[in-house]
Design an enzyme around this catalytic site. Structure first.
Site, mmCIF file in Angstrom:
data_model
loop_
_atom_site.group_PDB
_atom_site.id
_atom_site.type_symbol
_atom_site.label_atom_id
_atom_site.label_comp_id
_atom_site.label_asym_id
_atom_site.label_seq_id
_atom_site.Cartn_x
_atom_site.Cartn_y
_atom_site.Cartn_z
ATOM 1 N N LYS A 13 14.149 -103.223 98.507
ATOM 2 C CA LYS A 13 13.912 -104.666 98.344
ATOM 3 C C LYS A 13 13.192 -104.942 97.031
ATOM 4 O O LYS A 13 12.374 -104.151 96.587
ATOM 5 C CB LYS A 13 13.060 -105.177 99.508
ATOM 6 C CG LYS A 13 13.689 -104.975 100.883
ATOM 7 C CD LYS A 13 12.693 -105.255 101.999
ATOM 8 C CE LYS A 13 11.509 -104.312 101.978
ATOM 9 N NZ LYS A 13 10.616 -104.471 103.141
ATOM 10 N N THR A 27 4.028 -115.319 100.672
ATOM 11 C CA THR A 27 4.967 -114.210 100.884
ATOM 12 C C THR A 27 4.509 -113.261 101.995
ATOM 13 O O THR A 27 5.043 -112.165 102.121
ATOM 14 C CB THR A 27 5.125 -113.395 99.587
ATOM 15 O OG1 THR A 27 3.811 -112.982 99.167
ATOM 16 C CG2 THR A 27 5.770 -114.202 98.486
ATOM 17 N N GLY A 48 4.523 -111.354 105.090
ATOM 18 C CA GLY A 48 5.504 -111.058 106.136
ATOM 19 C C GLY A 48 6.952 -111.080 105.685
ATOM 20 O O GLY A 48 7.863 -111.018 106.518
ATOM 21 N N THR A 49 7.208 -111.127 104.383
ATOM 22 C CA THR A 49 8.615 -111.171 103.927
ATOM 23 C C THR A 49 9.407 -109.939 104.377
ATOM 24 O O THR A 49 10.537 -110.048 104.814
ATOM 25 C CB THR A 49 8.733 -111.280 102.383
ATOM 26 O OG1 THR A 49 7.897 -110.281 101.793
ATOM 27 C CG2 THR A 49 8.347 -112.651 101.878
ATOM 28 N N GLY A 50 8.774 -108.761 104.255
ATOM 29 C CA GLY A 50 9.481 -107.524 104.582
ATOM 30 C C GLY A 50 9.782 -107.429 106.071
ATOM 31 O O GLY A 50 10.892 -107.041 106.472
ATOM 32 N N CYS A 51 8.804 -107.787 106.891
ATOM 33 C CA CYS A 51 8.989 -107.744 108.348
ATOM 34 C C CYS A 51 10.119 -108.695 108.743
ATOM 35 O O CYS A 51 11.015 -108.349 109.524
ATOM 36 C CB CYS A 51 7.710 -108.172 109.069
ATOM 37 S SG CYS A 51 6.250 -107.234 108.598
HETATM 38 N N1 LIG Z 1 9.471 -114.554 95.356
HETATM 39 C C1 LIG Z 1 10.582 -114.228 96.030
HETATM 40 N N2 LIG Z 1 11.691 -114.994 95.905
HETATM 41 C C2 LIG Z 1 12.830 -114.690 96.579
HETATM 42 N N3 LIG Z 1 12.925 -113.636 97.401
HETATM 43 C C3 LIG Z 1 11.860 -112.839 97.569
HETATM 44 C C4 LIG Z 1 10.632 -113.085 96.897
HETATM 45 N N4 LIG Z 1 9.718 -112.129 97.269
HETATM 46 C C5 LIG Z 1 10.380 -111.333 98.131
HETATM 47 N N5 LIG Z 1 11.654 -111.721 98.315
HETATM 48 C C6 LIG Z 1 12.656 -111.144 99.209
HETATM 49 O O1 LIG Z 1 11.994 -110.882 100.452
HETATM 50 C C7 LIG Z 1 12.500 -109.699 101.052
HETATM 51 C C8 LIG Z 1 11.340 -108.732 101.281
HETATM 52 O O2 LIG Z 1 11.042 -108.103 100.039
HETATM 53 P P1 LIG Z 1 9.631 -107.528 99.619
HETATM 54 O O3 LIG Z 1 8.704 -108.680 99.424
HETATM 55 O O4 LIG Z 1 9.876 -106.613 98.481
HETATM 56 O O5 LIG Z 1 9.205 -106.703 100.902
HETATM 57 P P2 LIG Z 1 7.764 -106.346 101.495
HETATM 58 O O6 LIG Z 1 7.275 -107.561 102.214
HETATM 59 O O7 LIG Z 1 8.064 -105.190 102.395
HETATM 60 O O8 LIG Z 1 6.887 -105.980 100.337
HETATM 61 C C9 LIG Z 1 13.583 -109.193 100.102
HETATM 62 O O9 LIG Z 1 14.831 -109.697 100.525
HETATM 63 C C10 LIG Z 1 13.177 -109.792 98.752
HETATM 64 O O10 LIG Z 1 14.256 -109.898 97.853
HETATM 65 C C1 LIG Z 2 0.846 -105.782 111.415
HETATM 66 C C2 LIG Z 2 1.466 -105.846 110.066
HETATM 67 N N1 LIG Z 2 2.657 -105.271 109.850
HETATM 68 C C3 LIG Z 2 3.236 -105.330 108.635
HETATM 69 C C4 LIG Z 2 2.613 -105.968 107.580
HETATM 70 C C5 LIG Z 2 3.250 -105.993 106.212
HETATM 71 O O1 LIG Z 2 3.672 -107.279 105.877
HETATM 72 P P1 LIG Z 2 4.764 -107.609 104.757
HETATM 73 O O2 LIG Z 2 6.046 -107.904 105.459
HETATM 74 O O3 LIG Z 2 4.216 -108.804 104.021
HETATM 75 O O4 LIG Z 2 4.907 -106.401 103.856
HETATM 76 C C6 LIG Z 2 1.348 -106.567 107.823
HETATM 77 N N2 LIG Z 2 0.686 -107.205 106.846
HETATM 78 N N3 LIG Z 2 0.798 -106.487 109.077
#
Ligand SMILES: Nc1ncnc2c1ncn2[C@@H]1O[C@H](COP(=O)(O)OP(=O)(O)O)[C@@H](O)[C@H]1O
Ligand SMILES: Cc1ncc(COP(=O)(O)O)c(N)n1
Length: 281
Positions: free
Chosen positions: A176, A210, A212-215
């Site tokens: 991602k 942002t 929780g985006t990954g979850c």
């Molecule tokens: N500022 C942003 N604008 C658009 N999409 C985003 C943005 N930040 C994250 N994403 C999208 O959110 C999803 C989670 O990505 P990321 O933020 O890298 O994961 P994590 O939360 O695990 O760090 C991916 O599909 C990524 O492309």
């Molecule tokens: C309990 C728990 N699980 C996962 C994440 C990661 O969050 P993110 O999706 O922003 O990387 C978090 N902050 N807390």
């Protein structure tokens, strides 16, 4: 009688409601699948950070897994924060025992504020025991770097890291792009074992909301798989879901606010040009 597809998230609780179990269940609900949950740890957390982590005992995790496994017919599941190697072992044992398939592994390692959500000793167990069972693993860039030891600075190093992750036994990976230094786009790079790759690209939304985006992204993939979608289509929908969730901010909390899980279903996606997802095969 047609049954609602059933899913499971094995993850940590976020008291702030934006990530972890709470994000997963909201996403499952929005995408019309039934969500069950196995809690691995309780975090005291809000939009400004994690103030404490209380891991569940391996037995508490095992009992929850047994309760879910003995009653529900899971069409897909995801893992999130697993915290330690004992909890990983329980998750792996249950996946084997109940024959669960369509496993999405979000290799959660660190919260955005820097708290360790996976202990260092558990990285090896994640790599050697859980990844071989994964249909899809969804690292962000720092996680892909930690799993492989490769510093991702270009499309070539991203592909190389993806190949190394497939070498650990996962059938597919999506790296991602939320953390990339690309100011214009958020790109997610998908690679599967037959060598096929897809780049999903959206306009990067300028926001600090942002949490929780990954979850949320991994939960959306899981929901779509549970409904019978192919992996590449499930990822496309997840990308649309998170783009909508980021583009309609809720403005909640004093720090990195949660994304808007209701925006996709509310139809916000189609309304903005910024929400178009480009796909390069
Ligand atoms: N500022 C942003 N604008 C658009 N999409 C985003 C943005 N930040 C994250 N994403 C999208 O959110 C999803 C989670 O990505 P990321 O933020 O890298 O994961 P994590 O939360 O695990 O760090 C991916 O599909 C990524 O492309
Ligand atoms: C309990 C728990 N699980 C996962 C994440 C990661 O969050 P993110 O999706 O922003 O990387 C978090 N902050 N807390």
């Amino acid at each position: 009688m047609k049954k609602t597809p059933q899913t499971l998230t094995i993850a940590g609780s976020d008291s702030g409601g934006g990530a972890g179990i709470q994000a997963d269940l909201k996403t499952f609900q929005e995408l019309d699948v039934y969500g069950t949950s196995v809690i691995t740890a309780v975090t005291a957390q809000n939009t400004t950070g994690v103030s404490a982590i209380y891991p569940m005992s391996p037995q508490a995790v095992q009992m929850q897994l047994g309760a879910v496994g003995s009653d529900f017919e899971l069409a897909a599941l995801k893992t999130g924060m697993l915290f330690n190697s004992e909890i990983i072992k329980e998750a792996v044992a249950a996946i084997r025992k109940f024959g669960w398939e369509n496993i999405v592994v979000d290799p959660v390692m660190m919260a955005k504020g820097g708290a360790d959500l996976l202990q260092q000793e558990a990285v090896d167990a994640l790599k050697t025991q859980l990844l071989p069972l994964a249909l899809l693993v969804t690292p962000n860039i720092p996680e892909a770097e930690a799993l492989t030891g490769i510093t991702i600075t270009s499309a070539a190093s991203r592909r190389y890291a993806a190949e190394q992750i497939l070498g650990l036994g996962a059938k597919a990976v999506v790296i991602k792009g939320g953390h990339a230094v690309n100011a214009e786009y958020a790109e997610d790079y998908f690679l599967q074992t037959n060598g096929e790759s897809v780049l999903y690209r959206s306009v990067r939304i300028v926001t600090d909301q942002t949490h929780g985006t990954g979850c949320t992204f991994a939960a959306a993939v899981t929901a779509e798989l549970a409904k019978g979608q192919q992996l590449k289509d499930a990822i496309f929908t997840a990308k649309q879901f998170i783009q909508a969730a980021l583009s309609e901010p809720l403005n909640i909390g004093k720090g990195h606010g949660p994304t808007n899980h209701a925006a996709y279903k509310a139809g916000m996606l189609g309304k903005k040009e910024v929400n178009k997802i480009e796909v390069f095969q």
